[in-house]
Design an enzyme around this catalytic site. Structure first.
Site, mmCIF file in Angstrom:
data_model
loop_
_atom_site.group_PDB
_atom_site.id
_atom_site.type_symbol
_atom_site.label_atom_id
_atom_site.label_comp_id
_atom_site.label_asym_id
_atom_site.label_seq_id
_atom_site.Cartn_x
_atom_site.Cartn_y
_atom_site.Cartn_z
ATOM 1 C CB SER A 29 -0.769 0.066 1.353
ATOM 2 O OG SER A 29 -1.779 -0.827 1.176
ATOM 3 C CG HIS A 59 -2.405 -1.823 -3.822
ATOM 4 N ND1 HIS A 59 -1.369 -3.016 -3.618
ATOM 5 C CD2 HIS A 59 -2.578 -1.681 -2.384
ATOM 6 C CE1 HIS A 59 -1.449 -3.289 -2.248
ATOM 7 N NE2 HIS A 59 -2.091 -2.385 -1.412
ATOM 8 C CG HIS A 81 -4.711 -7.450 0.665
ATOM 9 N ND1 HIS A 81 -4.663 -6.591 -0.293
ATOM 10 C CD2 HIS A 81 -3.374 -6.802 1.457
ATOM 11 C CE1 HIS A 81 -3.937 -5.522 0.067
ATOM 12 N NE2 HIS A 81 -3.180 -5.777 0.701
ATOM 13 C CE1 TYR A 83 -8.367 -5.803 1.883
ATOM 14 C CE2 TYR A 83 -6.761 -6.378 3.379
ATOM 15 C CZ TYR A 83 -6.995 -5.456 2.270
ATOM 16 O OH TYR A 83 -6.309 -4.421 1.964
ATOM 17 C CD GLU A 84 -8.104 -7.217 -2.408
ATOM 18 O OE1 GLU A 84 -8.263 -6.859 -3.347
ATOM 19 O OE2 GLU A 84 -6.837 -7.230 -1.977
ATOM 20 C CB ALA A 111 1.553 -0.224 4.721
ATOM 21 C CG MET A 206 -4.625 -6.228 7.393
ATOM 22 S SD MET A 206 -5.777 -4.890 6.924
ATOM 23 C CE MET A 206 -6.018 -4.036 8.293
ATOM 24 C CB SER A 207 -0.180 -8.233 2.851
ATOM 25 O OG SER A 207 0.747 -7.364 3.224
ATOM 26 C CG ASN A 230 -0.223 2.372 11.664
ATOM 27 O OD1 ASN A 230 -0.450 2.037 10.401
ATOM 28 N ND2 ASN A 230 -0.730 1.639 12.616
ATOM 29 C CG HIS A 242 -6.479 2.003 3.351
ATOM 30 N ND1 HIS A 242 -5.397 1.185 3.171
ATOM 31 C CD2 HIS A 242 -6.839 2.151 1.937
ATOM 32 C CE1 HIS A 242 -5.224 1.122 1.988
ATOM 33 N NE2 HIS A 242 -5.876 1.397 0.924
HETATM 34 N N1 HPA Z 1 -2.580 -2.960 11.362
HETATM 35 C C1 HPA Z 1 -2.580 -3.661 10.153
HETATM 36 N N2 HPA Z 1 -2.294 -3.336 8.800
HETATM 37 C C2 HPA Z 1 -1.662 -2.207 8.722
HETATM 38 C C3 HPA Z 1 -1.431 -1.385 9.711
HETATM 39 C C4 HPA Z 1 -1.894 -1.656 11.027
HETATM 40 O O1 HPA Z 1 -1.655 -1.084 11.864
HETATM 41 N N3 HPA Z 1 -0.786 -0.218 9.087
HETATM 42 C C5 HPA Z 1 -0.590 -0.321 8.064
HETATM 43 N N4 HPA Z 1 -1.235 -1.574 7.641
#
Ligand code: HPA
Length: 268
Positions: A29, A59, A81, A83-84, A111, A206-207, A230, A242
């Site tokens: 991402s 993306h 992903h 989750y998609e 990310a 998440m990947s 973050n 996001h």
């Molecule tokens: N959690 C999950 N996926 C992420 C995060 C997070 O804090 N930051 C960027 N992708």
């Protein structure tokens, strides 16, 4: 290799030439613009049946085959992903295609949220290992004994060493730690973050984990780098979203690009 992969390989080679690809690069991402830096042939995912279509904003859904720092690479500007679609093996076909194009190495980027105070937004983290916190596996349903993939040194020690050397040569710090895969698409709760910290995670996302498992299944050497966007849930007052991920990813992207370019120059 599935018939679908064979067809795609033929189609890609028709457009990009048959010279073997050395390395694949999956962009996470906010990192997709790197695909535009490659001197080569770009093919939209929508022209590659079975490749992830809709994708996630931030993306850049195209495959670019060409030269980056003297190495023939295949850059995946976006990923699918779990989750998609609810499919853990959503990246299997693209990685089969990568293997069929001749690659023996893969670098995965993403990310991620940091669970460590000494790894801050904008920092990069090389994955030393991972925790599959999702309970899912991209090889569920694979009928052959090849499904029993050893994961002891899944994150390739030689590639990790070379990436650390590349960072050092660029004068950039590259933290190292354990990444936990959370299915998403909701972010984690603070209690979940506390739990995975106790389990040994340094970052969460998440990947990546399904792709590392698939890479080892396909006998690709693999390494992965997170761009920290973050602090994980409950660790700071900032809002996790996001939008925030996409806005923060470029902070790490410039450093990531320097490390990757140096790595490629020195590891042809
Ligand atoms: N959690 C999950 N996926 C992420 C995060 C997070 O804090 N930051 C960027 N992708």
């Amino acid at each position: 290799m599935s018939k679908n992969a064979d067809d795609l390989i033929a189609k890609i080679q028709e457009q990009a030439g048959e010279a073997p690809v050395a390395l694949g690069l999956i962009l996470g991402s906010g990192l997709g613009h790197l695909a535009d830096q490659v001197d080569g042939v770009a093919i939209e995912y929508s022209d590659l049946p079975g490749f992830p279509h809709a994708g996630v904003s931030g993306h850049n859904p195209k495959l670019v085959i060409g030269d980056l720092e003297g190495v023939r690479v295949a850059v995946f500007g976006g990923r699918a992903h779990y989750y998609e679609s609810g499919r853990g093996d959503a990246m299997r076909l693209p990685l089969e295609v990568l293997k069929g194009l001749g690659a023996d190495r893969l670098i995965v980027t993403n990310a991620a949220g940091s669970l460590r105070d000494d790894i801050q937004p904008g920092d990069l983290m090389l994955l030393s290992d991972h925790i599959n916190f999702s309970g899912l596996n991209p090889l569920i349903g694979e009928p052959t004994d090849a499904r029993f993939v050893p994961m002891t040194s899944a994150h390739d020690p030689d590639m990790r060493r070379a990436l650390k050397n590349a960072a050092k040569a660029e004068g950039l710090s590259l933290a190292e730690g354990v990444y936990a895969w959370y299915s998403g698409p909701s972010f984690e709760t603070p209690a979940e973050i506390r739990a995975i910290r106790i389990l040994g995670a340094d970052a969460v996302g998440m990947s990546t984990v399904p792709e590392v498992i698939l890479a080892r299944f396909l006998n690709l050497r693999v390494a992965a780098i997170s761009t920290v966007t973050n602090m994980a849930a409950g660790m700071s007052n900032e809002n996790i979203s996001h939008e925030h991920t996409k806005a923060m990813a470029p902070l790490g992207a410039a450093k990531l690009e320097r490390i990757l370019r140096r790595y490629l120059r020195e590891n042809q």
